[in-house]
Design a protein around this motif. Structure first.
Motif, PDB file in Angstrom:
ATOM      1  N   TRP A  43       0.902  -1.348   0.257  1.00 39.35           N
ATOM      2  CA  TRP A  43      -0.391   0.332   0.488  1.00 39.35           C
ATOM      3  C   TRP A  43       0.905   1.281  -0.084  1.00 39.35           C
ATOM      4  CZ3 TRP A  43      -3.331   2.407   4.510  1.00 39.35           C
ATOM      5  CH2 TRP A  43      -4.363   3.369   3.812  1.00 39.35           C
TER       6      TRP A  43
ATOM      7  N   ARG B 132      -3.815   4.787 -12.556  1.00 40.44           N
ATOM      8  CA  ARG B 132      -4.992   3.640 -12.784  1.00 40.44           C
ATOM      9  C   ARG B 132      -4.546   2.647 -12.697  1.00 40.44           C
ATOM     10  NH1 ARG B 132      -6.549   0.062 -16.221  1.00 40.44           N
ATOM     11  NH2 ARG B 132      -5.900   1.782 -18.576  1.00 40.44           N
ATOM     12  N   LYS B 133      -3.686   2.539 -12.900  1.00 37.48           N
ATOM     13  CA  LYS B 133      -3.171   0.615 -12.859  1.00 37.48           C
ATOM     14  C   LYS B 133      -2.910   0.567 -11.628  1.00 37.48           C
ATOM     15  CE  LYS B 133      -2.785  -1.164 -17.245  1.00 37.48           C
ATOM     16  NZ  LYS B 133      -1.561  -2.138 -18.257  1.00 37.48           N
TER      17      LYS B 133
ATOM     18  N   TYR C 158      -3.395   2.756  -8.927  1.00 40.17           N
ATOM     19  CA  TYR C 158      -4.037   3.164  -8.061  1.00 40.17           C
ATOM     20  C   TYR C 158      -5.113   1.822  -7.889  1.00 40.17           C
ATOM     21  CZ  TYR C 158      -7.794   5.145  -5.324  1.00 40.17           C
ATOM     22  OH  TYR C 158      -9.200   5.495  -4.792  1.00 40.17           O
ATOM     23  N   ARG C 159      -5.513   1.324  -8.409  1.00 40.29           N
ATOM     24  CA  ARG C 159      -6.643   0.394  -9.177  1.00 40.29           C
ATOM     25  C   ARG C 159      -5.923  -0.896  -8.495  1.00 40.29           C
ATOM     26  NH1 ARG C 159     -10.625   2.106 -13.474  1.00 40.29           N
ATOM     27  NH2 ARG C 159     -11.862   4.236 -12.794  1.00 40.29           N
ATOM     28  N   GLY C 160      -5.055  -1.699  -9.687  1.00 39.85           N
ATOM     29  CA  GLY C 160      -4.739  -3.010  -9.734  1.00 39.85           C
ATOM     30  C   GLY C 160      -3.500  -2.802  -7.650  1.00 39.85           C
TER      31      GLY C 160
ATOM     32  N   THR D 136      -5.182  -0.052  -4.273  1.00 42.06           N
ATOM     33  CA  THR D 136      -6.753  -0.100  -3.656  1.00 42.06           C
ATOM     34  C   THR D 136      -6.515  -1.667  -3.245  1.00 42.06           C
ATOM     35  OG1 THR D 136      -7.561   1.689  -4.575  1.00 42.06           O
ATOM     36  CG2 THR D 136      -9.831  -0.113  -4.242  1.00 42.06           C
ATOM     37  N   PRO D 137      -5.931  -2.713  -3.574  1.00 38.51           N
ATOM     38  CA  PRO D 137      -6.023  -3.584  -2.680  1.00 38.51           C
ATOM     39  C   PRO D 137      -5.666  -4.098  -1.984  1.00 38.51           C
ATOM     40  CG  PRO D 137      -6.471  -3.791  -5.289  1.00 38.51           C
ATOM     41  CD  PRO D 137      -5.735  -2.319  -5.163  1.00 38.51           C
TER      42      PRO D 137
ATOM     43  N   HIS E 204      -5.808   8.598   0.343  1.00 36.30           N
ATOM     44  CA  HIS E 204      -5.590   7.436  -0.644  1.00 36.30           C
ATOM     45  C   HIS E 204      -7.056   8.012  -1.657  1.00 36.30           C
ATOM     46  CE1 HIS E 204      -5.263   3.196  -2.143  1.00 36.30           C
ATOM     47  NE2 HIS E 204      -6.815   3.418  -2.351  1.00 36.30           N
TER      48      HIS E 204
ATOM     49  N   GLY F 294      -7.373   9.028  -5.225  1.00 31.21           N
ATOM     50  CA  GLY F 294      -8.292   8.563  -6.438  1.00 31.21           C
ATOM     51  C   GLY F 294      -8.802   9.701  -6.699  1.00 31.21           C
TER      52      GLY F 294
ATOM     53  N   LYS G 211      -8.951  11.149 -11.241  1.00 30.03           N
ATOM     54  CA  LYS G 211     -10.237  11.355 -12.184  1.00 30.03           C
ATOM     55  C   LYS G 211     -10.121  13.001 -12.445  1.00 30.03           C
ATOM     56  CE  LYS G 211     -14.720  12.028 -11.871  1.00 30.03           C
ATOM     57  NZ  LYS G 211     -16.191  12.507 -11.307  1.00 30.03           N
TER      58      LYS G 211
ATOM     59  N   LYS H 215      -7.421  12.993 -15.424  1.00 26.26           N
ATOM     60  CA  LYS H 215      -8.268  10.718 -16.610  1.00 26.26           C
ATOM     61  C   LYS H 215      -9.266  12.714 -17.154  1.00 26.26           C
ATOM     62  CE  LYS H 215     -11.333   7.356 -16.735  1.00 26.26           C
ATOM     63  NZ  LYS H 215     -12.510   7.400 -16.840  1.00 26.26           N
TER      64      LYS H 215
END
Length: 140
Positions: A15, A46-47, A49-51, A54-55, A95, A99, A103, A106
């Motif tokens: 993390w 994106r990868k 943060y999301r990959g 966040t997990p 965190h 995110g 955005k 993006k």
């Protein structure tokens, strides 16, 4: 309990890797002058943060709750735990703020300079130092 603690530490490391690197990507993204670079940074952010980010955060929190459950009343009677949990809550907010910034980038709406993101990148460092000291030293 030791297995849970070991996997908790691994998740924390993952993390923190994400929340250390994501604002650094924002620095480079804010400095990017060509469309190809900006699009590449969008994908990387994106990868990450999301990959990873966040997990890892979800696993960190789940395993942290599991660790607390071993001696919930005992832990909650110790001041250092309250301080640590407050810092963890601040990191969760950080965190999700990252995110939000993801955005903003993006949608090509970033209005901040790379200097802002350089300073933003320092916040989790301070939290990490404080959390490690709280957990190891248990000053109160």
């Amino acid at each position: 309990m030791l297995w849970v603690k070991a996997f908790h530490i691994i998740a924390v490391v993952c993390w923190f890797a994400a929340i250390f690197y994501l604002p650094r990507l924002f620095v480079y993204h804010a400095m990017a002058e060509d469309e190809i670079s900006r699009e590449r940074f969008k994908i990387m952010e994106r990868k990450l943060y999301r990959g990873i980010g966040t997990p890892s955060m979800v696993i960190t929190i789940a395993l942290g709750i599991w660790l607390l459950s071993y001696n919930f009343q005992g832990y909650l009677s110790q001041g250092w735990v309250h301080a640590k949990l407050t810092l963890v809550a601040a990191l969760v907010a950080y965190h999700f703020y990252c995110g939000y910034l993801l955005k903003v980038f993006k949608e090509d709406r970033n209005q901040r300079s790379h200097v802002f993101y350089r300073w933003l990148n320092e916040a989790p460092v301070l939290a990490l130092i404080a959390i490690v000291i709280l957990v190891v030293v248990k000053p109160f």
